[in-house]
Write a protein that holds these residues in place. Structure first.
Motif, PDB file in Angstrom:
ATOM      1  N   GLN A 155       2.114  36.237  -8.869  1.00 31.00           N
ATOM      2  CA  GLN A 155       0.756  36.607  -8.503  1.00 31.00           C
ATOM      3  C   GLN A 155      -0.176  35.540  -9.031  1.00 31.00           C
ATOM      4  O   GLN A 155      -0.217  35.285 -10.235  1.00 31.00           O
ATOM      5  CB  GLN A 155       0.389  37.973  -9.097  1.00 31.00           C
ATOM      6  CG  GLN A 155      -1.034  38.419  -8.803  1.00 31.00           C
ATOM      7  CD  GLN A 155      -1.283  38.677  -7.329  1.00 31.00           C
ATOM      8  OE1 GLN A 155      -0.462  39.283  -6.648  1.00 31.00           O
ATOM      9  NE2 GLN A 155      -2.421  38.210  -6.826  1.00 31.00           N
TER      10      GLN A 155
ATOM     11  N   SER B 269      -6.838  34.536  -4.251  1.00 32.54           N
ATOM     12  CA  SER B 269      -5.542  34.941  -4.778  1.00 32.54           C
ATOM     13  C   SER B 269      -4.460  34.817  -3.709  1.00 32.54           C
ATOM     14  O   SER B 269      -4.740  34.941  -2.511  1.00 32.54           O
ATOM     15  CB  SER B 269      -5.583  36.400  -5.265  1.00 32.54           C
ATOM     16  OG  SER B 269      -6.515  36.566  -6.303  1.00 32.54           O
TER      17      SER B 269
ATOM     18  N   GLY C  28       4.930  33.757   1.224  1.00 31.16           N
ATOM     19  CA  GLY C  28       3.597  34.079   0.718  1.00 31.16           C
ATOM     20  C   GLY C  28       2.659  32.907   0.549  1.00 31.16           C
ATOM     21  O   GLY C  28       1.499  33.100   0.157  1.00 31.16           O
TER      22      GLY C  28
ATOM     23  N   ARG D 119       0.016  35.848  -3.428  1.00 30.52           N
ATOM     24  CA  ARG D 119       1.212  36.377  -4.094  1.00 30.52           C
ATOM     25  C   ARG D 119       2.433  35.772  -3.421  1.00 30.52           C
ATOM     26  O   ARG D 119       2.672  35.976  -2.227  1.00 30.52           O
ATOM     27  CB  ARG D 119       1.272  37.899  -3.999  1.00 30.52           C
ATOM     28  CG  ARG D 119       2.431  38.533  -4.780  1.00 30.52           C
ATOM     29  CD  ARG D 119       2.328  40.039  -4.752  1.00 30.52           C
ATOM     30  NE  ARG D 119       3.296  40.686  -5.635  1.00 30.52           N
ATOM     31  CZ  ARG D 119       4.336  41.381  -5.198  1.00 30.52           C
ATOM     32  NH1 ARG D 119       4.548  41.511  -3.902  1.00 30.52           N
ATOM     33  NH2 ARG D 119       5.159  41.957  -6.056  1.00 30.52           N
TER      34      ARG D 119
ATOM     35  N   TYR E 243       8.468  37.257  -8.214  1.00 31.94           N
ATOM     36  CA  TYR E 243       7.154  37.154  -7.602  1.00 31.94           C
ATOM     37  C   TYR E 243       6.237  36.342  -8.501  1.00 31.94           C
ATOM     38  O   TYR E 243       6.446  36.256  -9.717  1.00 31.94           O
ATOM     39  CB  TYR E 243       6.552  38.545  -7.381  1.00 31.94           C
ATOM     40  CG  TYR E 243       7.461  39.473  -6.630  1.00 31.94           C
ATOM     41  CD1 TYR E 243       8.300  40.364  -7.294  1.00 31.94           C
ATOM     42  CD2 TYR E 243       7.509  39.453  -5.232  1.00 31.94           C
ATOM     43  CE1 TYR E 243       9.157  41.203  -6.609  1.00 31.94           C
ATOM     44  CE2 TYR E 243       8.363  40.300  -4.537  1.00 31.94           C
ATOM     45  CZ  TYR E 243       9.183  41.157  -5.240  1.00 31.94           C
ATOM     46  OH  TYR E 243      10.034  41.984  -4.548  1.00 31.94           O
TER      47      TYR E 243
ATOM     48  N   ASN F  49      -4.015  34.292  -9.284  1.00 32.71           N
ATOM     49  CA  ASN F  49      -5.428  34.655  -9.182  1.00 32.71           C
ATOM     50  C   ASN F  49      -6.299  33.484  -9.613  1.00 32.71           C
ATOM     51  O   ASN F  49      -5.834  32.559 -10.277  1.00 32.71           O
ATOM     52  CB  ASN F  49      -5.725  35.873 -10.051  1.00 32.71           C
ATOM     53  CG  ASN F  49      -4.963  37.104  -9.618  1.00 32.71           C
ATOM     54  OD1 ASN F  49      -4.662  37.287  -8.435  1.00 32.71           O
ATOM     55  ND2 ASN F  49      -4.623  37.961 -10.572  1.00 32.71           N
TER      56      ASN F  49
ATOM     57  N   GLY G 210       6.565  35.338  -3.110  1.00 32.13           N
ATOM     58  CA  GLY G 210       7.781  36.094  -3.324  1.00 32.13           C
ATOM     59  C   GLY G 210       8.987  35.198  -3.134  1.00 32.13           C
ATOM     60  O   GLY G 210       8.914  34.160  -2.471  1.00 32.13           O
TER      61      GLY G 210
END
Length: 129
Positions: A82, A17, A8, A19, A80, A84, A21
């Motif tokens: 995420q 952004s 990712g 994400r 994960y 932002n 993994g």
């Protein structure tokens, strides 16, 4: 042999952004917690976020708190991240890690590299201004 494989990473503009993994490969294993670390150019590797499977508690370093979210699947040892509102200072190689044999209870756990037994090779995240 246990391996963790990150995915990712990439190039993104500031404010964007991504994400990340992390999934295991090789033999199966169990873990008490998983985490994300990062190493920026010319700097030491630092903790980004952790998730403990006992109770599901999470921790974020101050610089990413409110912008990044860690989540995962305990049964599959997948985690994960995420990310932002990315900033140029988030540019780094991001590593996932798993605490396979080190058990820690209470506050302040799983914030040090020595607590993690398994590591991935890292994925590059570059944030342009």
């Amino acid at each position: 042999q246990v391996q963790l494989v990150e995915s990712g990473g990439g190039l993104v503009q500031a404010g964007g952004s991504l994400r990340l993994g992390c999934a295991p490969s090789g033999r199966t294993f169990s873990s008490f917690a998983m985490g994300w670390f990062r190493r920026a150019p010319g700097k030491e590797r630092e903790l980004v976020a952790t998730i403990s499977w006992t109770g599901g508690s999470t921790y974020y370093t101050d610089s990413v708190n409110g912008r990044f979210t860690i989540s995962g699947d305990n049964g599959k040892n997948m985690v994960y991240l995420q990310m932002n509102s990315l900033k140029p200072e988030d540019t780094a190689v991001y590593y996932c890690a798993a605490a396979g044999s080190y058990y820690c209870a209470g506050s302040g756990c799983y914030r040090e590299e020595y607590e993690y037994e398994y590591w991935g090779q890292g994925t590059q995240v570059t944030v342009s201004s």
